[in-house]
Scaffold this motif. Structure first.
Motif, short mmCIF file in Angstrom:
data_model
loop_
_atom_site.label_atom_id
_atom_site.label_comp_id
_atom_site.label_asym_id
_atom_site.label_seq_id
_atom_site.Cartn_x
_atom_site.Cartn_y
_atom_site.Cartn_z
N PHE A 73 140.07 106.91 14.72
CA PHE A 73 140.08 105.68 14.12
C PHE A 73 138.50 105.38 13.75
CE2 PHE A 73 144.06 105.26 16.56
CZ PHE A 73 144.71 104.57 15.68
N ASP A 74 138.19 104.45 13.20
CA ASP A 74 137.03 103.94 12.87
C ASP A 74 136.80 103.07 14.13
OD1 ASP A 74 134.72 102.28 12.54
OD2 ASP A 74 135.10 101.86 10.63
N VAL A 75 136.37 102.90 15.09
CA VAL A 75 136.23 102.20 16.39
C VAL A 75 135.13 101.28 16.59
CG1 VAL A 75 136.47 102.29 18.83
CG2 VAL A 75 137.80 103.69 17.60
N ARG A 76 135.39 100.30 17.04
CA ARG A 76 134.56 99.28 17.14
C ARG A 76 134.68 98.59 18.50
NH1 ARG A 76 132.53 96.19 11.55
NH2 ARG A 76 132.40 97.99 10.48
N TYR A 77 133.68 98.13 19.36
CA TYR A 77 133.84 97.53 20.57
C TYR A 77 133.26 96.14 20.67
CZ TYR A 77 134.69 102.40 22.02
OH TYR A 77 135.26 103.56 22.20
N VAL A 78 134.05 95.17 21.03
CA VAL A 78 133.14 93.76 21.34
C VAL A 78 133.53 93.35 22.60
CG1 VAL A 78 133.49 93.13 18.90
CG2 VAL A 78 135.32 92.61 20.35
N PHE A 79 132.64 92.36 23.12
CA PHE A 79 132.86 92.09 24.55
C PHE A 79 133.22 90.58 24.62
CE2 PHE A 79 130.16 95.41 24.28
CZ PHE A 79 130.42 96.67 25.08
N GLN A 80 134.32 90.25 25.55
CA GLN A 80 134.66 89.21 26.13
C GLN A 80 134.17 88.85 27.37
OE1 GLN A 80 138.87 88.57 26.63
NE2 GLN A 80 138.68 86.27 26.22
N GLU A 81 133.34 87.94 27.30
CA GLU A 81 132.48 87.49 28.60
C GLU A 81 132.64 86.07 28.72
OE1 GLU A 81 131.58 89.72 30.76
OE2 GLU A 81 131.48 91.37 29.48
N ARG A 95 133.48 79.36 37.93
CA ARG A 95 134.37 79.88 37.06
C ARG A 95 134.36 81.46 36.96
NH1 ARG A 95 138.23 78.09 32.89
NH2 ARG A 95 139.13 80.05 31.70
N GLU A 96 135.54 82.20 37.15
CA GLU A 96 135.82 83.58 36.99
C GLU A 96 136.76 83.92 36.27
OE1 GLU A 96 136.43 85.28 40.99
OE2 GLU A 96 134.49 84.53 41.85
N LYS A 97 137.71 83.26 35.85
CA LYS A 97 138.75 83.32 35.01
C LYS A 97 138.20 83.48 33.24
CE LYS A 97 143.45 82.12 34.11
NZ LYS A 97 144.12 83.18 34.82
N ILE A 238 139.03 68.64 32.88
CA ILE A 238 140.19 68.49 33.68
C ILE A 238 140.51 69.48 34.31
CG2 ILE A 238 142.82 68.52 32.91
CD1 ILE A 238 142.34 67.15 30.57
N ASN A 239 140.11 70.87 33.91
CA ASN A 239 140.56 72.15 34.63
C ASN A 239 139.52 73.04 34.40
OD1 ASN A 239 141.72 74.00 36.07
ND2 ASN A 239 143.52 74.53 34.63
N PRO A 240 138.21 72.79 34.82
CA PRO A 240 137.00 73.62 34.51
C PRO A 240 137.27 75.15 34.83
CG PRO A 240 136.51 72.18 36.47
CD PRO A 240 137.72 71.97 35.90
N LEU A 241 137.93 75.39 35.87
CA LEU A 241 138.20 76.65 36.36
C LEU A 241 139.14 77.62 35.91
CD1 LEU A 241 137.08 76.29 40.30
CD2 LEU A 241 135.50 76.54 38.52
N LYS A 242 140.09 77.08 35.35
CA LYS A 242 141.35 77.85 34.91
C LYS A 242 141.98 77.56 33.77
CE LYS A 242 142.86 78.97 39.77
NZ LYS A 242 144.23 79.06 40.41
N CYS A 243 141.31 76.45 32.80
CA CYS A 243 142.08 76.23 31.44
C CYS A 243 141.59 77.46 30.70
CB CYS A 243 141.39 75.22 30.82
SG CYS A 243 139.40 75.42 30.71
N GLU A 244 142.78 77.69 29.71
CA GLU A 244 142.53 78.96 28.89
C GLU A 244 143.05 78.60 27.30
OE1 GLU A 244 144.09 82.91 30.35
OE2 GLU A 244 145.13 81.68 31.67
N TYR A 245 142.16 79.21 26.57
CA TYR A 245 142.38 79.11 25.13
C TYR A 245 143.39 79.98 24.64
CZ TYR A 245 140.30 78.38 20.30
OH TYR A 245 140.15 78.24 19.06
N PHE A 246 144.48 79.59 24.40
CA PHE A 246 145.50 80.79 24.08
C PHE A 246 145.79 80.99 22.58
CE2 PHE A 246 147.21 79.24 28.18
CZ PHE A 246 147.30 80.43 29.01
#
Length: 302
Positions: A73-81, A95-97, A238-246
Motif C-alpha cells: 500500500f501507499d502508507v501514511r501515518y497520523v497521530f491522535q494525541e 485527562r488521559e482518555k 460537564i465531563n472534562p475527563l471522559k467525554c468522547e467525540y464519536f
C-alpha cells in the motif's frame, strides 16, 4: 476522483483486553486481525492506507504492521494525541482518555486526498464488507452521499461479556437514526441491552448495527473537524475527563440536519474481535475455519 483511501483507527490501547489488541496474533503464522483486514481491503481494490496511531505505540506498530504493509500500500501515518485540539482549547488537567473516533478521523484530514473508508484496527469485518464499501466509494454519486456497512446484531456479539453497538434505524435503504447502546449482551433467552444495569430490554437477532465501517466523501472531513469545537464547548464543562467525540454522532447529525444521506450496505459477514482476552480463542478458531474453507491462504500475501 482520487482513489479511495482506507483509514485505520489504531490508537486505542485496549484497556479491557489488557494490552495492544491490534498487534496480538490470531493464528500460528503470527497474523493479527489487522493483517486480515488489510488483505481483504487490498483484494477489494484499496491501495492507500492511513494509520491513525499514537506516538506511544509508533515503533511497535511500524515494526509489527506498518513496514510490512508498505510493500502493498501507499502508507501514511497520523497521530491522535490529546493535545490535537482547536486553537483556544487546552487538555483538561488529569485527562488521559482519547477524544474518540471522530477526533481520530479529524486527525487524518491532511493525509486523506479522496473518498475514504474507516475501520477499527481490532475488528474483523470480512471480505464482502470491504468489497461493498470500496465499490460504493469508487462510484460515489455525490459529496452528500455517505455509506455505512450494517451487520446483523447476532453476528457481532461476544460470548464473554457485553459490547457497545450502534443500533440503526433504516428507511428505504438509508439510515434515519443511530443510537449507541453501550451494554449489549447475549443471554440464553436472547440478546438484551441495558442503560442502567437493572432494566433489560430485548433486541432482535436481525437488528442492523454499525461496527464503525463507514464510507465518506472527502468533503465529510470538514464536518469532522468543523464540529469538534462545538462538541468541546458543550461537553468539557460537564465531563472534562471522559467525554468522547464519536464518529457515529457526527454521521447522525448529517442525517438529522438533512445535510446528506447515509446509505446502509448490509452484509451477512460475521464480526470477530477481541473485546476481552477470553475472545481470543474464538477468533483463532474462526480464522482456522476460514482457511480450511479457502477464504484465506495459510500465509497471507504469498
Amino acid at each position: 476522483m482520487n482513489q479511495p483511501v482506507l483509514v485505520v483507527m489504531a490508537a486505542g490501547m485496549g484497556s479491557r483486553f489488557g494490552g495492544l489488541k491490534q498487534i496480538t496474533p490470531v493464528d500460528t503464522q503470527g497474523h493479527k486481525i489487522i493483517d486480515f483486514s488489510l488483505y481483504d481491503a487490498r483484494r477489494a481494490g484499496f491501495t492507500k492506507v492511513v494509520f491513525v496511531i499514537k506516538h506511544a505505540i509508533e515503533e511497535d506498530f511500524k515494526a509489527r504492521v506498518g513496514r510490512r504493509m508498505e510493500q502493498f500500500f501507499d502508507v501514511r501515518y497520523v497521530f491522535q494525541e490529546l493535545d490535537k485540539l482547536p486553537p483556544g482549547y487546552d487538555v483538561p488537567a488529569g485527562r488521559e482518555k482519547p477524544w474518540g473516533t471522530a477526533h481520530a478521523i479529524a486527525c487524518a484530514k491532511d493525509a486523506v486526498d479522496g473518498p475514504f473508508a474507516v475501520i477499527n484496527s481490532d475488528d474483523y469485518y470480512g471480505p464482502h464488507a470491504y468489497q461493498v464499501i470500496y465499490d460504493f466509494l469508487s462510484n460515489q454519486p455525490s459529496p452528500q452521499e455517505q455509506a455505512m456497512v450494517g451487520y446483523l446484531l447476532k453476528n457481532t456479539v461476544t460470548e464473554n461479556g457485553h459490547v457497545a453497538r450502534g443500533i440503526c434505524q433504516i428507511e428505504d435503504g438509508y439510515l434515519t437514526n443511530i443510537v449507541e447502546r453501550t451494554h449489549i449482551e447475549r443471554r440464553p433467552e436472547g440478546i438484551i441491552y441495558t442503560e442502567d444495569g437493572q432494566t433489560y430490554h430485548p433486541l432482535a437477532d436481525d437488528t442492523i448495527v454499525s461496527m464503525n465501517l463507514w464510507g465518506f466523501s472527502r468533503e465529510m472531513m470538514d464536518q469532522f473537524t468543523g464540529r469538534f469545537p462545538a462538541f468541546l464547548e458543550e461537553n468539557l464543562s460537564i465531563n472534562p475527563l471522559k467525554c468522547e467525540y464519536f464518529l457515529p454522532a457526527v454521521a447522525n447529525l448529517q442525517v438529522q440536519e438533512k445535510l446528506g444521506r447515509i446509505r446502509v450496505l448490509t452484509t451477512d459477514e460475521s464480526w470477530y474481535g477481541v473485546t476481552y482476552r477470553e475472545d481470543l480463542q474464538s477468533v483463532w478458531d474462526a480464522v482456522e475455519r476460514m482457511k480450511e474453507q479457502g477464504i484465506y491462504p495459510a500465509q497471507l500475501w504469498t
